[in-house]
Design a protein around this motif. Structure first.
Motif, PDB file in Angstrom:
ATOM      1  N   ARG A 106      49.256 124.533  41.469  1.00 61.04           N
ATOM      2  CA  ARG A 106      47.850 124.523  41.082  1.00 61.04           C
ATOM      3  C   ARG A 106      47.145 125.768  41.604  1.00 61.04           C
ATOM      4  O   ARG A 106      47.444 126.275  42.681  1.00 61.04           O
ATOM      5  CB  ARG A 106      47.136 123.285  41.635  1.00 61.04           C
ATOM      6  CG  ARG A 106      47.625 121.969  41.073  1.00 61.04           C
ATOM      7  CD  ARG A 106      46.768 120.798  41.539  1.00 61.04           C
ATOM      8  NE  ARG A 106      45.427 120.840  40.977  1.00 61.04           N
ATOM      9  CZ  ARG A 106      44.336 121.095  41.679  1.00 61.04           C
ATOM     10  NH1 ARG A 106      44.401 121.344  42.966  1.00 61.04           N
ATOM     11  NH2 ARG A 106      43.153 121.104  41.098  1.00 61.04           N
TER      12      ARG A 106
ATOM     13  N   ASN B 246      47.056 126.916  36.241  1.00 59.64           N
ATOM     14  CA  ASN B 246      48.099 126.041  36.770  1.00 59.64           C
ATOM     15  C   ASN B 246      49.400 126.232  35.996  1.00 59.64           C
ATOM     16  O   ASN B 246      49.392 126.589  34.812  1.00 59.64           O
ATOM     17  CB  ASN B 246      47.681 124.567  36.655  1.00 59.64           C
ATOM     18  CG  ASN B 246      46.298 124.309  37.197  1.00 59.64           C
ATOM     19  OD1 ASN B 246      45.994 124.661  38.325  1.00 59.64           O
ATOM     20  ND2 ASN B 246      45.433 123.724  36.376  1.00 59.64           N
TER      21      ASN B 246
ATOM     22  N   SER C 141      51.382 119.309  35.121  1.00 63.90           N
ATOM     23  CA  SER C 141      50.634 119.788  36.283  1.00 63.90           C
ATOM     24  C   SER C 141      49.784 118.702  36.927  1.00 63.90           C
ATOM     25  O   SER C 141      49.243 118.908  38.016  1.00 63.90           O
ATOM     26  CB  SER C 141      49.747 120.977  35.897  1.00 63.90           C
ATOM     27  OG  SER C 141      48.792 120.592  34.937  1.00 63.90           O
TER      28      SER C 141
END
Length: 816
Positions: free
Chosen positions: A754, A735, A145
Motif C-alpha cells: 500500500r 497500491n 490490495s
C-alpha cells in the motif's frame, strides 16, 4: 418548502401513473439463474433474443435472488441467453409468447468453465464495482490490495469516499454520512467509529453499499447518504470455513487473524466470524499558527510537532444462529462484540515565537493514554414469507451496550530559550462513557399485480448516554479536582418512524416513490459541580422525508437507461457535540460542545445515464440548510474546536464510473468526479463564503497472469478541496498486489504493497479565524507491505446472505 416538495412529488407521480396505465401491457417471461448447488448467481446477465434472427430485444442483470423478468412483450418466439463470468453460457430453447399470457420458466443452471469428475473449480469473480438503481455495490474481495487492510482503508478506496488523517469520512464531497454494519448503525462518534473500523479486518467484509440517496425504508439520518458495510455470512449446508492470517510491516509491525465459519444441518444454521488484530502505528503531525492584532500586525507564532505511536489490540466477534421453522418462516439471533485496548505515549514539542520571529519559549509535553472500548449487541430477527410472490413480514429487536474509557496524563514543561525551566504542569483525566440502545422495527412487503410492489414499516428506538470528564491538577503528586473542566453529561433520545414505499414498472418506464416520517424527542442534562450549576435542554421535532426514483429505458433492449431521483435527509447532532462543557485536548487546543445545535436538512437531486451497466455518468445537486461542521475560533493563543451550524452548503457533482475489459486477462474499473462545495452563512468572523472545485479519481487494474497467478495495480488522487473552514491540499496513493492460488485453489498467498510512493499525506489550512492563520501537515504510516495466507475448507462459502437487517439504523454514528 417541504410542502411544495411533497406536493410536487405527489402530482408528478400521479401524472406518471395515469400516463403509464394508458399504455397497453404485454406479456411477461420470468425465471431465475442458479449454479449447480441451486444458489443464485447475483450479477449474471440475461439477454432476450428473437428466435428468428437472434436480434437482441432486451438485456438485464438478475436480482440478488437470481430472478429475472422481461415485461410487456409482443407475441413472438424468443430465446434467452444467460452469462456469468467463469461459467459456461446457457441458451434456452424456443419460448413462444401468445395472447399476452405470462411464461414462467424453470431455473437456468449454469456450470463452471473449469470442471473435473471429482470436483468443480469455480473461477468466477464479481466485478469490483456494481451499479444498481439506488446504490453502488463494492465487492471487497475483488481487489487483491484489500488483503491485510482494515475496513477504514477499504472504504478509502471506494468510489466517491474520502477518509482524512483522523478517520473522518466524507462521501461525494459531503460530511455527515451514516455508516452502518449489516444494516445496523454503529452507534459511535466519528473518533470511536474510526477506531472501530481500523480494528475490523478486510477478511471479515463481503460488500460495501454506497447510497447517496437511500430509499424510504432506511433511516433518514445522514445528510451525505448511507454507507452499509456487509460482513461475511453464509448458509451452505454442512460445515465450511475460511481462515486467514497476515503479517504486515510499515513503520512498525502489525498482524491480522480471522476465521469465518458456518455449520448448517437440517433446520439449524450456526455461523460465526472471529477476528483479531494487533498493531502499532505511527503519525507525525505538524501545526503552524500565526497570531495578529486588530490591525493585522504579527504578535506571535506557534510551531507544534506531535508524534503518535499507538499500540492497539482488537477482537471482533459476530456469531449467531438461524432456525428454519418451515420453508416460509425463519427465526434468527445474532451477537456482536468488540473488545479494543490501546495505549500511547505521544510527545509534543511546541515552539513559541514573538512578533519579530525570535524564540520566546519552548514547551515539551508528554501525553500518555490508556483507552478501552467494549461493545456488546444482541439482535433477534424474524422472517415470514406468506407465499411465493414475495409477500413477507420481518421484524428485528436490538439491544446494544457500549462502554468506553480513557485515562490520560499531560505533563507540560516550559523552558526559556537558554533551557531554563520556568513552569511545570501535570494534568490527569478520567473519561468514562456508556451508551444503551434499544430498538424495534417491522417491515412488510406486498407484491401487486403488474410488477408492482408496496412496502411499509415502523420503527421505534430509545437511547441513553452517560459521558463523564474528570480532570485533576496534580500538585506535589496530589490530584486536585479541576472544576472548570470536570463535568458529566446525560442524554436521552426517543425516535419513532414509519414509512411507505411503492414501485412499479410500465413498459420502458419504472417508478419508485416513498415517504418516511420521523418524530424525535431528546433531552440533555449537564450535571453541575461545586463551582458550576446544572443546565438542561429538551427538543421535540417531527419531519417528513420523501424519496422518488424514475428510470426510463431509451431503447427496447435496455442498453441505455436514464435514472432521475430525489430524496431528503436529516443530520442530527452527535450526542457528544451537544455536551456544553469544554474538554482539554492539549495546552493550545480545546474542544467545546454546543447544546444549541440544530439538525441539518439536505435535499438531494440526481440525474444518471448508464450503458449496459458498464458505463455510468451522473450529475447531482445537494442543498443543505443549517450545516453542521467543525468550527475553529480562538481565545488568546488557544484554538477552540466546536460543532456549529454555519449556514448553507450547495454541492454540484459530476461523476463517471466505468467497468472495462480491454483483453481477457485485463479488467479495469475507473471512477472520477468533479464536485464544487460552496458554504455561506453567519460565522465567528462575520460571514463565511467559501467555495472550491475538486477533482477526485480512483481506479483498479486486475491482471490474470495464469490460472493460479493474478496481480493488481490500484490507486486514487484528490485535488484541493474545501470543507467548511478547512481547505485540503492534493493527495493520493498508489497500491500494488500479486496473488498465487495454492492447495487445489482452496488456499492463496498474497503480497500487497500500500502507498508505494508514500504520497498519502492529508494536510491543509484552516481559514476564517479572527486574528490568526493555521496550517497542518500529516505524515502517516501508510506505506505498508503485507504477506497474507487464506485457506477455505468445507463447501464453497460464496453464498448469499439470508438477512442481516436490524432495527438500529441511525443512532450509533452519533454516540460519543
Amino acid at each position: 418548502m417541504k410542502f411544495v416538495q411533497v406536493l410536487f412529488l405527489t402530482v408528478f407521480t400521479l401524472f406518471v401513473f395515469n400516463f403509464a396505465y394508458a399504455q397497453s401491457p404485454g406479456a411477461k417471461i420470468s425465471g431465475s439463474v442458479l449454479d449447480g448447488a441451486k444458489r443464485p448467481l447475483d450479477g449474471a446477465t440475461v439477454i432476450l433474443l428473437t428466435a428468428k434472427d437472434s436480434a437482441v430485444v432486451h438485456t438485464q442483470l438478475v436480482n440478488a435472488d437470481g430472478s429475472f423478468a422481461f415485461q410487456n412483450l409482443k407475441n413472438n418466439t424468443y430465446l434467452i441467453k444467460a452469462t456469468y463470468i467463469g461459467y459456461k453460457n446457457y441458451l434456452s430453447g424456443s419460448i413462444v409468447v401468445s395472447d399476452q399470457k405470462p411464461v414462467s420458466l424453470p431455473a437456468f443452471i449454469l456450470t463452471p468453465t473449469g470442471k473435473t469428475l471429482k470436483e468443480v473449480s469455480i473461477t468466477a469473480q464479481k466485478s469490483y464495482v456494481q451499479q444498481k438503481i439506488d446504490r453502488t455495490v463494492v465487492n471487497v474481495g475483488a481487489l487483491i490490495s484489500n488483503t491485510g487492510a482494515n475496513a477504514l482503508e477499504v472504504l478509502s478506496k471506494s468510489p466517491g469516499v474520502q477518509v482524512d488523517a483522523d478517520g473522518n469520512i466524507t462521501f461525494k464531497g459531503k460530511s455527515g454520512v451514516l455508516v452502518m454494519i449489516d444494516d445496523k448503525p454503529t452507534y459511535l462518534s466519528a473518533t470511536s467509529l474510526a477506531t472501530y473500523l481500523r480494528s475490523l479486518p478486510s477478511s471479515a467484509l463481503d460488500q460495501i453499499e454506497l447510497m447517496d440517496n437511500p430509499p424510504a425504508k432506511y433511516d433518514a439520518a445522514g445528510n451525505a447518504g448511507v454507507i452499509n458495510i456487509k460482513t461475511k455470512k453464509n448458509t451452505t449446508r454442512g460445515f465450511n470455513a475460511v481462515v486467514s492470517a497476515d503479517f504486515a510491516r510499515g513503520h512498525y509491525d502489525r498482524t491480522n487473524e480471522s476465521i469465518n465459519f458456518n455449520y448448517r444441518i437440517d433446520k439449524v444454521n450456526l455461523f460465526a466470524n472471529v477476528a483479531y488484530n494487533g498493531q502499532k502505528t505511527y503519525r507525525r503531525l505538524e501545526i503552524d499558527r500565526n497570531y495578529f492584532d486588530t490591525n493585522g500586525n504579527p504578535t506571535s507564532s506557534l510551531q507544534d510537532i506531535s508524534y503518535f505511536r499507538p499500540t492497539s489490540n482488537n477482537t471482533n466477534i459476530k456469531a449467531g444462529a438461524d432456525y428454519f421453522v418451515s420453508p416460509k418462516t425463519t427465526w434468527g439471533i445474532v451477537y456482536t462484540g468488540t473488545i479494543s485496548r490501546d495505549h500511547d505515549s505521544s510527545p509534543v514539542y511546541s515552539l513559541l515565537y514573538n512578533n519579530t520571529g525570535g524564540l520566546d519559549s519552548t514547551i515539551n509535553t508528554l501525553n500518555t493514554s490508556k483507552n478501552h472500548f467494549n461493545s456488546n449487541g444482541i439482535n433477534l430477527n424474524y422472517t415470514h414469507k406468506f407465499d411465493s410472490t414475495g409477500r413477507a413480514l420481518t421484524f428485528d429487536l436490538d439491544y446494544i451496550h457500549d462502554a468506553s474509557g480513557s485515562t490520560q496524563q499531560f505533563v507540560n514543561n516550559t523552558f526559556l530559550p537558554d533551557g531554563t525551566l520556568t513552569n511545570s504542569q501535570t494534568i490527569n483525566d478520567d473519561l468514562p462513557a456508556t451508551i444503551n440502545i434499544y430498538s424495534a422495527k417491522a417491515d412488510y412487503t406486498h407484491p401487486l399485480k403488474g410488477k408492482a410492489k408496496f412496502e411499509a414499516g415502523v420503527k421505534s428506538s430509545y437511547v441513553n448516554t452517560d459521558n463523564a470528564a474528570n480532570y485533576f491538577n496534580v500538585i506535589d503528586n496530589v490530584n486536585t479536582i479541576d472544576y472548570n473542566n470536570t463535568n458529566r453529561f446525560l442524554y436521552k433520545e426517543n425516535l419513532n418512524a414509519a414509512y411507505v414505499n411503492f414501485n412499479k414498472t410500465f413498459h420502458r418506464f419504472s417508478v419508485q416513490t416513498g415517504l418516511r416520517v420521523e418524530n424525535t424527542n431528546g433531552s440533555g442534562h449537564q450535571l453541575g459541580n461545586a463551582q458550576k450549576p446544572d443546565s438542561s435542554f429538551v427538543k421535540h421535532y417531527t419531519n417528513l422525508f420523501p424519496t422518488a426514483y424514475f428510470s426510463y429505458n431509451i431503447d427496447t433492449a435496455g442498453h441505455n437507461v436514464l435514472v432521475a431521483s430525489y430524496g431528503r435527509r436529516i443530520g442530527r447532532p452527535n450526542y457528544g457535540s451537544l455536551n456544553p462543557f469544554t474538554f482539554f485536548v492539549d495546552k493550545f487546543t480545546y474542544f467545546s460542545g454546543n447544546p444549541f445545535l440544530k439538525p441539518q436538512f439536505t435535499d438531494n437531486y440526481k440525474l444518471a445515464y448508464s450503458f449496459k451497466s458498464l458505463f455510468t455518468i451522473a450529475v447531482t445537486y445537494n442543498y443543505t440548510s443549517d450545516v453542521q461542521n467543525e468550527t475553529i475560533h480562538k481565545s488568546g493563543n488557544v484554538f477552540i474546536s466546536t460543532t456549529g451550524n454555519i449556514g448553507q452548503q450547495k454541492t454540484w457533482d459530476f461523476s463517471v464510473n466505468t467497468n472495462l475489459q480491454p483483453t481477457k486477462w485485463w479488467s479495469v474499473n475507473l471512477y472520477a468526479e468533479v464536485y464544487n462545495n460552496n458554504y455561506q452563512g453567519a460565522f465567528y468572523s462575520g460571514y463565511l463564503n467559501q467555495s472550491k472545485t475538486t477533482f477526485s479519481a480512483n481506479g483498479s487494474n486486475q491482471f490474470t497472469i495464469s490460472k493460479t497467478w493474478s496481480a493488481e495495480i490500484s490507486g486514487f488522487f484528490n485535488t484541493s478541496g474545501t470543507y467548511g473552514q478547512f481547505v485540503s491540499i492534493p493527495t493520493g496513493m498508489l497500491n500494488g498486489a500479486i496473488q498465487k492460488k495454492i492447495l487445489n485453489n482452496k488456499g492463496n498467498i498474497k503480497l500487497n504493497m500500500r502507498d508505494i510512493l508514500h504520497s498519502f499525506s492529508p494536510s491543509g489550512a484552516i481559514t476564517n479565524i479572527v486574528g490568526a492563520t493555521s496550517t497542518y501537515h500529516n505524515y502517516l504510516d501508510t506505506q505498508v507491505a503485507t504477506l497474507a495466507f487464506t485457506y477455505s475448507f468445507g463447501k464453497s462459502t460464496n453464498t448469499p446472505q439470508k438477512r442481516d437487517t436490524g432495527g438500529a439504523n441511525s443512532e450509533q454514528d452519533r454516540a460519543h
